[in-house]
Scaffold this motif. Structure first.
Motif, PDB file in Angstrom:
ATOM      1  N   LEU A 128       0.854  -1.172   0.000  1.00 34.51           N
ATOM      2  CA  LEU A 128       0.000   0.000   0.000  1.00 34.51           C
ATOM      3  C   LEU A 128       0.905   1.243   0.000  1.00 34.51           C
ATOM      4  CD1 LEU A 128      -2.735  -0.948   2.654  1.00 34.51           C
ATOM      5  CD2 LEU A 128      -2.983  -0.898   0.161  1.00 34.51           C
ATOM      6  N   PRO A 129       0.372   2.398  -0.322  1.00 33.71           N
ATOM      7  CA  PRO A 129       1.191   3.616  -0.290  1.00 33.71           C
ATOM      8  C   PRO A 129       1.768   3.878   1.101  1.00 33.71           C
ATOM      9  CG  PRO A 129      -0.873   4.023  -1.431  1.00 33.71           C
ATOM     10  CD  PRO A 129      -0.986   2.665  -0.805  1.00 33.71           C
ATOM     11  N   MET A 168     -13.344   1.553   9.584  1.00 32.64           N
ATOM     12  CA  MET A 168     -14.535   2.374   9.800  1.00 32.64           C
ATOM     13  C   MET A 168     -14.807   3.192   8.543  1.00 32.64           C
ATOM     14  SD  MET A 168     -15.192   5.193  12.856  1.00 32.64           S
ATOM     15  CE  MET A 168     -13.748   6.175  12.420  1.00 32.64           C
ATOM     16  N   ASP A 169     -16.089   3.353   8.204  1.00 31.97           N
ATOM     17  CA  ASP A 169     -16.473   4.095   6.994  1.00 31.97           C
ATOM     18  C   ASP A 169     -15.777   3.535   5.754  1.00 31.97           C
ATOM     19  OD1 ASP A 169     -18.114   5.840   8.470  1.00 31.97           O
ATOM     20  OD2 ASP A 169     -16.427   7.159   8.919  1.00 31.97           O
ATOM     21  N   ASN A 170     -15.583   2.199   5.741  1.00 31.09           N
ATOM     22  CA  ASN A 170     -14.919   1.514   4.628  1.00 31.09           C
ATOM     23  C   ASN A 170     -13.492   1.996   4.410  1.00 31.09           C
ATOM     24  OD1 ASN A 170     -17.197  -0.113   3.907  1.00 31.09           O
ATOM     25  ND2 ASN A 170     -18.106   1.681   2.925  1.00 31.09           N
ATOM     26  N   LYS A 171     -12.844   2.424   5.483  1.00 27.25           N
ATOM     27  CA  LYS A 171     -11.466   2.904   5.408  1.00 27.25           C
ATOM     28  C   LYS A 171     -10.637   2.268   6.523  1.00 27.25           C
ATOM     29  CE  LYS A 171     -12.672   7.427   3.423  1.00 27.25           C
ATOM     30  NZ  LYS A 171     -14.103   7.150   3.242  1.00 27.25           N
ATOM     31  N   PHE A 172      -9.361   2.044   6.231  1.00 27.39           N
ATOM     32  CA  PHE A 172      -8.406   1.507   7.192  1.00 27.39           C
ATOM     33  C   PHE A 172      -7.768   2.670   7.948  1.00 27.39           C
ATOM     34  CE2 PHE A 172      -3.844  -0.201   7.678  1.00 27.39           C
ATOM     35  CZ  PHE A 172      -4.103  -0.719   8.933  1.00 27.39           C
ATOM     36  N   TYR A 173      -8.006   2.720   9.274  1.00 25.96           N
ATOM     37  CA  TYR A 173      -7.468   3.769  10.134  1.00 25.96           C
ATOM     38  C   TYR A 173      -6.276   3.237  10.923  1.00 25.96           C
ATOM     39  CZ  TYR A 173     -11.427   7.017   9.572  1.00 25.96           C
ATOM     40  OH  TYR A 173     -12.344   7.902   9.077  1.00 25.96           O
ATOM     41  N   VAL A 174      -5.263   4.077  11.076  1.00 28.04           N
ATOM     42  CA  VAL A 174      -4.126   3.795  11.949  1.00 28.04           C
ATOM     43  C   VAL A 174      -4.042   4.935  12.954  1.00 28.04           C
ATOM     44  CG1 VAL A 174      -1.646   3.382  12.103  1.00 28.04           C
ATOM     45  CG2 VAL A 174      -2.929   2.565  10.114  1.00 28.04           C
ATOM     46  N   CYS A 223      -1.826  11.903  16.531  1.00 24.54           N
ATOM     47  CA  CYS A 223      -2.543  11.967  15.253  1.00 24.54           C
ATOM     48  C   CYS A 223      -2.958  10.565  14.815  1.00 24.54           C
ATOM     49  CB  CYS A 223      -1.667  12.602  14.177  1.00 24.54           C
ATOM     50  SG  CYS A 223      -0.125  11.700  13.867  1.00 24.54           S
ATOM     51  N   GLY A 224      -3.905  10.532  13.914  1.00 25.41           N
ATOM     52  CA  GLY A 224      -4.297   9.308  13.241  1.00 25.41           C
ATOM     53  C   GLY A 224      -4.254   9.555  11.744  1.00 25.41           C
ATOM     54  N   GLU A 225      -4.464   8.530  10.958  1.00 25.91           N
ATOM     55  CA  GLU A 225      -4.577   8.693   9.515  1.00 25.91           C
ATOM     56  C   GLU A 225      -5.354   7.511   8.941  1.00 25.91           C
ATOM     57  OE1 GLU A 225      -0.665   8.349   7.407  1.00 25.91           O
ATOM     58  OE2 GLU A 225       0.131   8.375   9.448  1.00 25.91           O
ATOM     59  N   PHE A 226      -5.957   7.726   7.783  1.00 26.24           N
ATOM     60  CA  PHE A 226      -6.699   6.636   7.157  1.00 26.24           C
ATOM     61  C   PHE A 226      -6.330   6.527   5.695  1.00 26.24           C
ATOM     62  CE2 PHE A 226      -9.534  10.314   6.641  1.00 26.24           C
ATOM     63  CZ  PHE A 226      -9.913  10.225   5.308  1.00 26.24           C
ATOM     64  N   TYR A 227      -6.477   5.312   5.174  1.00 27.82           N
ATOM     65  CA  TYR A 227      -6.148   5.038   3.781  1.00 27.82           C
ATOM     66  C   TYR A 227      -7.400   5.197   2.927  1.00 27.82           C
ATOM     67  CZ  TYR A 227      -4.978   2.453  -0.456  1.00 27.82           C
ATOM     68  OH  TYR A 227      -4.792   2.077  -1.766  1.00 27.82           O
ATOM     69  N   ASP A 228      -7.353   6.119   1.966  1.00 26.96           N
ATOM     70  CA  ASP A 228      -8.434   6.355   1.016  1.00 26.96           C
ATOM     71  C   ASP A 228      -8.141   5.510  -0.219  1.00 26.96           C
ATOM     72  OD1 ASP A 228     -10.129   7.316  -1.008  1.00 26.96           O
ATOM     73  OD2 ASP A 228     -10.234   9.302  -0.111  1.00 26.96           O
ATOM     74  N   ALA A 229      -8.839   4.374  -0.353  1.00 30.14           N
ATOM     75  CA  ALA A 229      -8.547   3.435  -1.435  1.00 30.14           C
ATOM     76  C   ALA A 229      -8.885   4.024  -2.805  1.00 30.14           C
ATOM     77  CB  ALA A 229      -9.323   2.137  -1.222  1.00 30.14           C
ATOM     78  N   GLU A 230      -9.908   4.857  -2.880  1.00 33.99           N
ATOM     79  CA  GLU A 230     -10.296   5.435  -4.170  1.00 33.99           C
ATOM     80  C   GLU A 230      -9.218   6.366  -4.710  1.00 33.99           C
ATOM     81  OE1 GLU A 230     -14.094   7.249  -3.967  1.00 33.99           O
ATOM     82  OE2 GLU A 230     -15.163   5.381  -3.533  1.00 33.99           O
ATOM     83  N   ARG A 231      -8.599   7.139  -3.819  1.00 37.33           N
ATOM     84  CA  ARG A 231      -7.549   8.069  -4.236  1.00 37.33           C
ATOM     85  C   ARG A 231      -6.157   7.484  -4.049  1.00 37.33           C
ATOM     86  NH1 ARG A 231      -8.991  13.101  -0.632  1.00 37.33           N
ATOM     87  NH2 ARG A 231      -7.029  13.870  -1.526  1.00 37.33           N
ATOM     88  N   ASP A 232      -6.088   6.334  -3.385  1.00 36.19           N
ATOM     89  CA  ASP A 232      -4.830   5.638  -3.151  1.00 36.19           C
ATOM     90  C   ASP A 232      -3.845   6.511  -2.376  1.00 36.19           C
ATOM     91  OD1 ASP A 232      -3.311   3.288  -3.345  1.00 36.19           O
ATOM     92  OD2 ASP A 232      -2.211   4.022  -5.092  1.00 36.19           O
ATOM     93  N   VAL A 233      -4.355   7.190  -1.335  1.00 35.82           N
ATOM     94  CA  VAL A 233      -3.514   8.059  -0.507  1.00 35.82           C
ATOM     95  C   VAL A 233      -3.919   7.917   0.959  1.00 35.82           C
ATOM     96  CG1 VAL A 233      -3.112   9.766  -2.327  1.00 35.82           C
ATOM     97  CG2 VAL A 233      -5.066  10.035  -0.773  1.00 35.82           C
ATOM     98  N   TRP A 234      -3.007   8.334   1.850  1.00 37.34           N
ATOM     99  CA  TRP A 234      -3.282   8.402   3.279  1.00 37.34           C
ATOM    100  C   TRP A 234      -3.638   9.834   3.660  1.00 37.34           C
ATOM    101  CZ3 TRP A 234      -3.361   4.336   6.742  1.00 37.34           C
ATOM    102  CH2 TRP A 234      -2.856   3.112   6.280  1.00 37.34           C
TER     103      TRP A 234
END
Length: 372
Positions: free
Chosen positions: A197-198, A212-218, A231-242
């Motif tokens: 993944l990116p 959550m919300d169809n997104k992978f959160y770290v 901080c947290g961040e989530f992976y946006d699969a549609e845009r292929d970015v965190w």
């Protein structure tokens, strides 16, 4: 006959080689439809009826049918201090069974491990004498298999079951120097393969993951300078970015002597368990803040969050740890919680306790939705 009655009846059958004349002849299609509607914890016992039932209960088609008809009874897989084997808990029947012994070396057996479930597989990551490895338990086969290894083997990482795949991120690689990672990977259980993944926005270890919300959160963790990350961040699969979420943990300390953040998702809402106050909290997405809901019935603060299982269980939260109830003694408490978001009331359901007969310290815990 209920689930407990079936289990009691079949427990008396000693050989899967026997064929019983009073069992009516059913088509394979009908048998699979029946087996698919029974809890996975009963499949192991049903295999004792005869060789043909044994083969059908191990077939991939059984789990395809469960997915098609929308049956998702979860199974909880645990490794508890003092126990030589993993065991599977059926939250619906309140029963548990031992898994086959994991065929690893003594280094893996005695070392720290991390686990996650995806599809009908349980992945357990740890260190053997020759290095970091993954052992894979497959529910249908009721067996352990070695591998596949991550693209970049690691420990102290975040992970989550993300629908059809599992995702991992962060962690450390131990070599001549300890490297804190910002890399991420996803695992496809159908192909038994890892894919990259990116790169995340932050390097982090001792972090937690959720879906959550169809997104992978770290969430949270510690960076390469051993500074706490809020901080947290989530992976946006549609845009292929965190996407970074500043101050997601609102400045809450998470020093390296404490466990990674105890977080879980139920009904698509994010919850955290504060290991210093034993308070359950819910995340307010629009405000990027947390609301306290009340105390939990286990002592999450007993070992600063270590040894506590706090997991997603569909519409409920699963909590396992040292019981607060004096009548349980120093034993394990297993319970679930449903949060009424309209009234903010917490509804607790006790699944069981083990008194002083089993250590309340949970090394690893992962939930399988029992679907392919």
């Amino acid at each position: 006959m209920g689930g407990d009655g079936i289990a009691s009846f079949l427990d008396g059958i000693e050989s899967q080689d026997a064929d019983y004349s009073y069992i009516p002849s059913l088509s394979d299609e009908l048998v699979l439809l029946i087996l698919a509607r029974l809890p996975p914890s009963l499949h192991q016992t049903l295999r004792l009826i005869n060789k043909h039932y044994h083969a059908l209960s191990r077939s991939r088609e059984l789990y395809n049918i469960r997915q098609e008809v929308g049956i998702r009874e979860p199974s909880v897989f645990m490794l508890v201090s003092g126990e030589p084997c993993w065991w599977a808990l059926d939250p619906l029947l309140g029963s548990h069974r031992n898994l086959p012994e994991l065929p690893s070396d003594h280094c893996f057996a005695s070392g720290d491990k991390e686990s996650l479930c995806t599809g009908t597989q349980l992945l357990v990551s740890g260190k053997e004498i020759e290095g970091l490895v993954i052992w894979r338990y497959e529910l249908a086969a009721n067996r352990w298999f070695r591998g596949p290894s991550m693209i970049k083997p690691r420990c102290l990482f975040a992970s989550a079951n993300c629908g059809a795949v599992a995702c991992i991120a962060g962690g450390i690689v131990i070599g001549q120097n300890v490297e804190v990672l910002d890399s991420a990977e996803k695992y496809d259980p159908a192909r038994r393969m890892w894919e990259p993944l990116p790169t995340m926005n932050r390097r982090r270890k001792l972090c937690s993951g959720c879906y959550m919300d169809n997104k992978f959160y770290v969430i949270g963790g510690v960076d390469e300078s051993n500074r706490d990350l809020t901080c947290g961040e989530f992976y946006d699969a549609e845009r292929d970015v965190w996407i970074l979420i500043p101050d997601m943990m609102n400045g809450a300390p998470c020093s390296t002597s404490r466990s990674p953040p105890l977080v879980a998702v139920a009904n698509n809402e994010l919850y955290s368990l504060d290991a210093t106050s034993n308070q359950l909290k819910v995340y307010l997405k629009g405000r990027n803040s947390w609301r306290e809901l009340g105390n939990v019935p286990v002592k999450a603060d007993h070992s600063r969050g270590w040894g506590v299982a706090f997991k997603s269980l569909g519409d409920e939260l699963l909590l396992i740890g040292l019981a607060k109830d004096p009548s349980v003694g120093h034993g394990m408490m297993i319970c679930t919680c449903w949060h009424d978001t309209q009234t903010n009331a917490l509804h607790w359901r006790k699944l069981g306790s083990n008194g002083n007969h089993m250590s309340p310290f949970v090394f690893n815990c992962s939930v399988m939705a029992a679907r392919s």
